[in-house]
Design a protein around this motif. Structure first.
Motif, PDB file in Angstrom:
ATOM      1  N   ARG A   1       0.888  -1.198   0.023  1.00 29.04           N
ATOM      2  CA  ARG A   1       0.027   0.036   0.167  1.00 29.04           C
ATOM      3  C   ARG A   1       0.920   1.320   0.012  1.00 29.04           C
TER       4      ARG A   1
ATOM      5  N   ARG B   1      -2.937 -16.375   4.340  1.00 29.02           N
ATOM      6  CA  ARG B   1      -3.951 -16.467   3.918  1.00 29.02           C
ATOM      7  C   ARG B   1      -4.587 -15.007   3.945  1.00 29.02           C
ATOM      8  N   GLN B   2      -4.365 -14.348   5.075  1.00 25.84           N
ATOM      9  CA  GLN B   2      -5.022 -12.887   5.472  1.00 25.84           C
ATOM     10  C   GLN B   2      -4.101 -12.125   4.299  1.00 25.84           C
TER      11      GLN B   2
ATOM     12  N   TYR C   1      -2.796 -12.716   1.321  1.00 19.18           N
ATOM     13  CA  TYR C   1      -3.167 -13.035   0.135  1.00 19.18           C
ATOM     14  C   TYR C   1      -4.558 -12.336  -0.247  1.00 19.18           C
ATOM     15  N   ASP C   2      -5.425 -12.487   0.582  1.00 17.58           N
ATOM     16  CA  ASP C   2      -6.813 -11.923   0.495  1.00 17.58           C
ATOM     17  C   ASP C   2      -6.790 -10.482   0.494  1.00 17.58           C
ATOM     18  N   SER C   3      -5.799  -9.817   1.206  1.00 17.53           N
ATOM     19  CA  SER C   3      -5.850  -8.392   1.348  1.00 17.53           C
ATOM     20  C   SER C   3      -5.333  -7.874   0.312  1.00 17.53           C
TER      21      SER C   3
ATOM     22  N   ARG D   1      -5.462  -9.189  -2.843  1.00 19.99           N
ATOM     23  CA  ARG D   1      -6.433  -9.336  -4.003  1.00 19.99           C
ATOM     24  C   ARG D   1      -7.845  -8.396  -3.858  1.00 19.99           C
ATOM     25  N   LYS D   2      -8.101  -7.944  -2.552  1.00 14.38           N
ATOM     26  CA  LYS D   2      -9.067  -6.829  -2.435  1.00 14.38           C
ATOM     27  C   LYS D   2      -8.422  -5.738  -2.904  1.00 14.38           C
ATOM     28  N   TYR D   3      -7.425  -5.340  -2.407  1.00 15.22           N
ATOM     29  CA  TYR D   3      -6.859  -4.005  -2.582  1.00 15.22           C
ATOM     30  C   TYR D   3      -6.625  -3.684  -4.181  1.00 15.22           C
TER      31      TYR D   3
ATOM     32  N   SER E   1      -8.366  -5.301  -6.600  1.00 20.50           N
ATOM     33  CA  SER E   1      -9.592  -6.039  -7.235  1.00 20.50           C
ATOM     34  C   SER E   1     -10.167  -5.038  -8.509  1.00 20.50           C
ATOM     35  N   ASN E   2      -9.983  -3.561  -8.389  1.00 17.74           N
ATOM     36  CA  ASN E   2     -10.249  -2.882  -9.491  1.00 17.74           C
ATOM     37  C   ASN E   2      -9.188  -2.450 -10.269  1.00 17.74           C
TER      38      ASN E   2
END
Length: 200
Positions: free
Chosen positions: A68, A126-127, A129-131, A133-135, A137-138
């Motif tokens: 980020r 997991r957290q 990789y999920d974070s 992908r969400k960041y 996502s657009n």
């Protein structure tokens, strides 16, 4: 290079291979960084901000934790998320690190070694990789997911970075099968030396 390249997959997901591939493409690569710093939890971000102007590409710890901040500092950069089957990743953690603790892993996972803390390590994995992908996502053009264990290589990387594909094999290093082969060669050489010594 026009843009920075941040490799934000966790260690033991092919980070060394990606580093070598990027070097072959002409990028100046750094990482891991600060692995011996006992105060890495406090120094990591300032260290990254100091290093980031001197290199084109960044991989391994602690870079995955600052995607980020790096995205904000360098708009238009590219991000590569190396991944691996989580059980295979966990076995690699146990094989390489076991009960050995480091400040870096203590900071990242909350506990310094994977042995006995497998579920904690997997949950942080997991957290992350999920974070990521969400960041992104657009912004699908800014993030590339690569699974080197599934034969991802030059085609995916070069298309993402808009490079010509080199006339060379994609570097796959630190494979478990390679380490096993080296071990057996070492043992065989040692046995031959012992036999020779006992017969002379």
């Amino acid at each position: 290079m026009d843009n920075k390249i941040f490799c934000i997959g966790f260690h033991k997901t092919g980070t060394t291979s990606i580093a070598l591939a990027l070097e072959q493409l002409g990028y100046k690569v750094t990482g891991p960084n600060g692995i011996r710093d006992p105060d890495i939890a406090f120094n990591a971000l300032s260290m990254c901000k100091q290093l980031v102007n001197d290199y084109d590409a960044f991989q391994d710890n602690p870079w995955p934790l600052f995607y980020r901040e790096m995205d904000e500092m360098f708009p238009g950069s590219k991000f590569i998320l190396t991944l691996r089957d989580e059980q295979s990743w966990m076995r690699s953690q146990l094989t390489h690190f076991g009960a050995n603790e480091t400040p870096m892993r203590r900071w990242i996972y909350g506990v310094g070694c994977p042995l006995g803390n497998e579920e904690t390590y997997l949950e942080i994995y997991r957290q992350h990789y999920d974070s990521v992908r969400k960041y992104f996502s657009n912004r699908p053009n800014d993030l590339l997911e690569m699974d080197l264990s599934n034969d991802d290589g030059w085609e995916e990387l070069c298309e993402f970075l808009e490079h010509d594909i080199p006339d060379s094999v994609f570097p796959h290093v630190n494979k478990a099968v390679d380490r096993e082969t080296k071990y057996h060669r070492y043992v065989g050489k040692l046995m031959r030396l012992l036999i020779k010594k006992n017969t002379t």
